[in-house]
Design a protein around this motif. Sequence first.
Motif, PDB file in Angstrom:
ATOM      1  N   VAL A   1      -8.669 -14.643  -2.795  1.00  0.00           N
ATOM      2  CA  VAL A   1     -10.007 -15.151  -3.051  1.00  0.00           C
ATOM      3  C   VAL A   1     -10.924 -14.873  -1.874  1.00  0.00           C
ATOM      4  O   VAL A   1     -12.032 -14.344  -2.023  1.00  0.00           O
ATOM      5  N   VAL A   2     -10.461 -15.147  -0.646  1.00  0.00           N
ATOM      6  CA  VAL A   2     -11.275 -14.911   0.545  1.00  0.00           C
ATOM      7  C   VAL A   2     -11.354 -13.413   0.844  1.00  0.00           C
ATOM      8  O   VAL A   2     -12.420 -12.875   1.168  1.00  0.00           O
ATOM      9  N   ASP A   3     -10.209 -12.754   0.774  1.00  0.00           N
ATOM     10  CA  ASP A   3     -10.157 -11.302   1.029  1.00  0.00           C
ATOM     11  C   ASP A   3     -10.067 -10.561  -0.299  1.00  0.00           C
ATOM     12  O   ASP A   3      -9.411 -11.031  -1.247  1.00  0.00           O
ATOM     13  N   ARG A   4     -10.689  -9.349  -0.318  1.00  0.00           N
ATOM     14  CA  ARG A   4     -10.566  -8.493  -1.496  1.00  0.00           C
ATOM     15  C   ARG A   4     -10.614  -7.022  -1.070  1.00  0.00           C
ATOM     16  O   ARG A   4     -11.217  -6.681  -0.028  1.00  0.00           O
ATOM     17  N   VAL A   5      -9.974  -6.208  -1.852  1.00  0.00           N
ATOM     18  CA  VAL A   5      -9.937  -4.766  -1.558  1.00  0.00           C
ATOM     19  C   VAL A   5     -11.216  -4.130  -2.088  1.00  0.00           C
ATOM     20  O   VAL A   5     -11.497  -4.213  -3.299  1.00  0.00           O
ATOM     21  N   ARG A   6     -11.983  -3.530  -1.180  1.00  0.00           N
ATOM     22  CA  ARG A   6     -13.267  -2.941  -1.563  1.00  0.00           C
ATOM     23  C   ARG A   6     -13.097  -1.498  -2.066  1.00  0.00           C
ATOM     24  O   ARG A   6     -13.668  -1.108  -3.095  1.00  0.00           O
ATOM     25  N   SER A   7     -12.310  -0.677  -1.365  1.00  0.00           N
ATOM     26  CA  SER A   7     -12.174   0.734  -1.748  1.00  0.00           C
ATOM     27  C   SER A   7     -10.810   1.260  -1.315  1.00  0.00           C
ATOM     28  O   SER A   7     -10.158   0.686  -0.438  1.00  0.00           O
ATOM     29  N   LYS A   8     -10.423   2.357  -1.950  1.00  0.00           N
ATOM     30  CA  LYS A   8      -9.154   3.024  -1.643  1.00  0.00           C
ATOM     31  C   LYS A   8      -9.408   4.519  -1.429  1.00  0.00           C
ATOM     32  O   LYS A   8     -10.167   5.136  -2.189  1.00  0.00           O
TER      33      LYS A   8
ATOM     34  N   VAL B   1       0.856  -1.196   0.000  1.00  0.00           N
ATOM     35  CA  VAL B   1       0.000   0.000   0.000  1.00  0.00           C
ATOM     36  C   VAL B   1       0.889   1.242   0.000  1.00  0.00           C
ATOM     37  O   VAL B   1       1.790   1.361   0.847  1.00  0.00           O
ATOM     38  N   PRO B   2       0.689   2.194  -0.910  1.00  0.00           N
ATOM     39  CA  PRO B   2       1.487   3.432  -0.925  1.00  0.00           C
ATOM     40  C   PRO B   2       1.233   4.275   0.339  1.00  0.00           C
ATOM     41  O   PRO B   2       0.194   4.175   0.994  1.00  0.00           O
ATOM     42  N   GLN B   3       2.222   5.086   0.639  1.00  0.00           N
ATOM     43  CA  GLN B   3       2.070   6.031   1.751  1.00  0.00           C
ATOM     44  C   GLN B   3       0.912   6.992   1.443  1.00  0.00           C
ATOM     45  O   GLN B   3       0.637   7.322   0.298  1.00  0.00           O
ATOM     46  N   ALA B   4       0.229   7.449   2.501  1.00  0.00           N
ATOM     47  CA  ALA B   4      -0.908   8.380   2.377  1.00  0.00           C
ATOM     48  C   ALA B   4      -2.070   7.749   1.622  1.00  0.00           C
ATOM     49  O   ALA B   4      -2.773   8.416   0.857  1.00  0.00           O
ATOM     50  N   GLU B   5      -2.263   6.411   1.814  1.00  0.00           N
ATOM     51  CA  GLU B   5      -3.403   5.738   1.199  1.00  0.00           C
ATOM     52  C   GLU B   5      -3.965   4.708   2.169  1.00  0.00           C
ATOM     53  O   GLU B   5      -3.216   4.077   2.923  1.00  0.00           O
ATOM     54  N   LEU B   6      -5.268   4.578   2.163  1.00  0.00           N
ATOM     55  CA  LEU B   6      -5.962   3.585   2.987  1.00  0.00           C
ATOM     56  C   LEU B   6      -6.759   2.677   2.062  1.00  0.00           C
ATOM     57  O   LEU B   6      -7.393   3.160   1.116  1.00  0.00           O
ATOM     58  N   GLN B   7      -6.729   1.373   2.353  1.00  0.00           N
ATOM     59  CA  GLN B   7      -7.485   0.394   1.560  1.00  0.00           C
ATOM     60  C   GLN B   7      -8.368  -0.430   2.489  1.00  0.00           C
ATOM     61  O   GLN B   7      -7.900  -0.922   3.519  1.00  0.00           O
ATOM     62  N   VAL B   8      -9.631  -0.516   2.118  1.00  0.00           N
ATOM     63  CA  VAL B   8     -10.596  -1.279   2.905  1.00  0.00           C
ATOM     64  C   VAL B   8     -10.660  -2.716   2.350  1.00  0.00           C
ATOM     65  O   VAL B   8     -10.904  -2.906   1.155  1.00  0.00           O
TER      66      VAL B   8
ATOM     67  N   ARG C   1     -10.650  -5.445   7.588  1.00  0.00           N
ATOM     68  CA  ARG C   1      -9.696  -4.501   8.172  1.00  0.00           C
ATOM     69  C   ARG C   1      -9.309  -3.449   7.140  1.00  0.00           C
ATOM     70  O   ARG C   1      -9.670  -3.549   5.954  1.00  0.00           O
ATOM     71  N   THR C   2      -8.554  -2.457   7.618  1.00  0.00           N
ATOM     72  CA  THR C   2      -8.070  -1.377   6.755  1.00  0.00           C
ATOM     73  C   THR C   2      -6.561  -1.496   6.620  1.00  0.00           C
ATOM     74  O   THR C   2      -5.848  -1.586   7.628  1.00  0.00           O
ATOM     75  N   LEU C   3      -6.093  -1.493   5.400  1.00  0.00           N
ATOM     76  CA  LEU C   3      -4.666  -1.581   5.141  1.00  0.00           C
ATOM     77  C   LEU C   3      -4.059  -0.192   5.077  1.00  0.00           C
ATOM     78  O   LEU C   3      -4.600   0.715   4.429  1.00  0.00           O
TER      79      LEU C   3
ATOM     80  N   ALA D   1     -11.386   5.202   6.726  1.00  0.00           N
ATOM     81  CA  ALA D   1     -11.779   4.614   5.439  1.00  0.00           C
ATOM     82  C   ALA D   1     -13.011   3.728   5.569  1.00  0.00           C
ATOM     83  O   ALA D   1     -13.806   3.619   4.619  1.00  0.00           O
ATOM     84  N   GLU D   2     -13.195   3.058   6.700  1.00  0.00           N
ATOM     85  CA  GLU D   2     -14.357   2.190   6.896  1.00  0.00           C
ATOM     86  C   GLU D   2     -15.641   2.982   6.811  1.00  0.00           C
ATOM     87  O   GLU D   2     -16.577   2.621   6.081  1.00  0.00           O
ATOM     88  N   HIS D   3     -15.722   4.124   7.542  1.00  0.00           N
ATOM     89  CA  HIS D   3     -16.930   4.953   7.511  1.00  0.00           C
ATOM     90  C   HIS D   3     -17.128   5.585   6.138  1.00  0.00           C
ATOM     91  O   HIS D   3     -18.262   5.721   5.667  1.00  0.00           O
ATOM     92  N   ALA D   4     -16.035   5.997   5.508  1.00  0.00           N
ATOM     93  CA  ALA D   4     -16.153   6.598   4.188  1.00  0.00           C
ATOM     94  C   ALA D   4     -16.657   5.599   3.159  1.00  0.00           C
ATOM     95  O   ALA D   4     -17.237   5.987   2.133  1.00  0.00           O
ATOM     96  N   THR D   5     -16.476   4.304   3.423  1.00  0.00           N
ATOM     97  CA  THR D   5     -16.921   3.267   2.488  1.00  0.00           C
ATOM     98  C   THR D   5     -18.359   2.852   2.741  1.00  0.00           C
ATOM     99  O   THR D   5     -19.164   2.712   1.797  1.00  0.00           O
ATOM    100  N   TYR D   6     -18.706   2.683   4.003  1.00  0.00           N
ATOM    101  CA  TYR D   6     -20.004   2.078   4.325  1.00  0.00           C
ATOM    102  C   TYR D   6     -21.051   3.082   4.810  1.00  0.00           C
ATOM    103  O   TYR D   6     -22.238   2.761   4.788  1.00  0.00           O
ATOM    104  N   GLU D   7     -20.647   4.274   5.250  1.00  0.00           N
ATOM    105  CA  GLU D   7     -21.619   5.232   5.774  1.00  0.00           C
ATOM    106  C   GLU D   7     -22.166   6.168   4.706  1.00  0.00           C
ATOM    107  O   GLU D   7     -23.202   6.788   4.902  1.00  0.00           O
ATOM    108  N   ILE D   8     -21.460   6.318   3.615  1.00  0.00           N
ATOM    109  CA  ILE D   8     -21.897   7.223   2.553  1.00  0.00           C
ATOM    110  C   ILE D   8     -21.552   6.588   1.214  1.00  0.00           C
ATOM    111  O   ILE D   8     -20.508   5.947   1.045  1.00  0.00           O
ATOM    112  N   LEU D   9     -22.438   6.806   0.249  1.00  0.00           N
ATOM    113  CA  LEU D   9     -22.211   6.187  -1.053  1.00  0.00           C
ATOM    114  C   LEU D   9     -21.145   6.920  -1.851  1.00  0.00           C
ATOM    115  O   LEU D   9     -20.237   6.316  -2.415  1.00  0.00           O
TER     116      LEU D   9
END
Length: 311
Positions: free
Chosen positions: A53-60, A25-32, A41-43, A96-104
């Motif tokens: 296969v079990v885990d996948r990146v949902r948003s950045k 993961v690059p610096q200054a970036e969050l991945q859900v 979790r957040t990377l 990043a979790e709230h930014a992904t799931y609390e708002i579209l």
Amino acid sequence: MDFTIFTLILLAVVVIYLASGIKIVPQAELQVVERLGRYHRTLHGGLNFIIPVVDRVRSKFGTQEQVIDIPVQKVITRDNVSIVIDGLVFLRVNNAEHATYEILDLKHAIAQLAQTTLRSEIGKMDLDDTLSSRDTLNATLMIALDNASGGWGAKVTRVEISDISVPEAVQHAMELQLRAERERRATETEAEGLKNATIAKAEGDRQKAFKEAEAIERTADAKRYEQIQLAQGQQEAIVMLAQAMQSNPNAAEFLLAKDRIKAWEGIAASDSANKVVIPYEATELVGALSVLQGVLTQAGIASGTSSGATK
């Protein structure tokens, strides 16, 4: 031979599978990361491992400060003036979790919220307050947006109203009003200056009159003092003359004779050589000379007596 090929293929699949589990993961970036469709979790920046296969990146999301442009819109002030306004919103994603799931759509939601808040706040203000109170408007917008975006995993750091445009007719009326206000202030300033000049002149005239009156008063006091001194001198002279006349009855005749002689001296000193002066009363002149001689004789006798007594 077939077994070897199968082994190589299997080994390649394993390598690819393990490699897909490595996330840099690059610096200054969050991945859900989601595991089987649920938040896991957040990377953060650096080397991370997931289960393929079990885990996948949902948003950045970037953790750097982002700029959201508020679309240009028309709003109406409290005094019913339609203006065009736009601005900028600066925010930073911190969850990043709230930014992904609390708002579209976080940015679109922030822009829409900024527009509605702008319409609401400007509707409470007059046009003059809107143009002169940008700092207050910016602070009000930032508080409203920050309270709303807090639950969306973002932090609003700053709000700037970039432009406020008024209709041409309103702008012309404002220019006329500003010109009239300046002329009024100039007139008031000029009137104030004239008033101060008049007051200063009146004060100067008053001070001048006061000084002149004071000078006249002092001059009158000096003349009065002089006349008093002259009168006192004349009074003392008269008293001394009266005392002399009491002690010597011929003193008055002596003074008259002295004045007549002085007058004759003036006549004798005249430049006219063709005049013969005959006294009006020659006998009086002779008598005056006799009196003068008698007074001088008495004065000599008195002086001689005094000297003899001294001896």
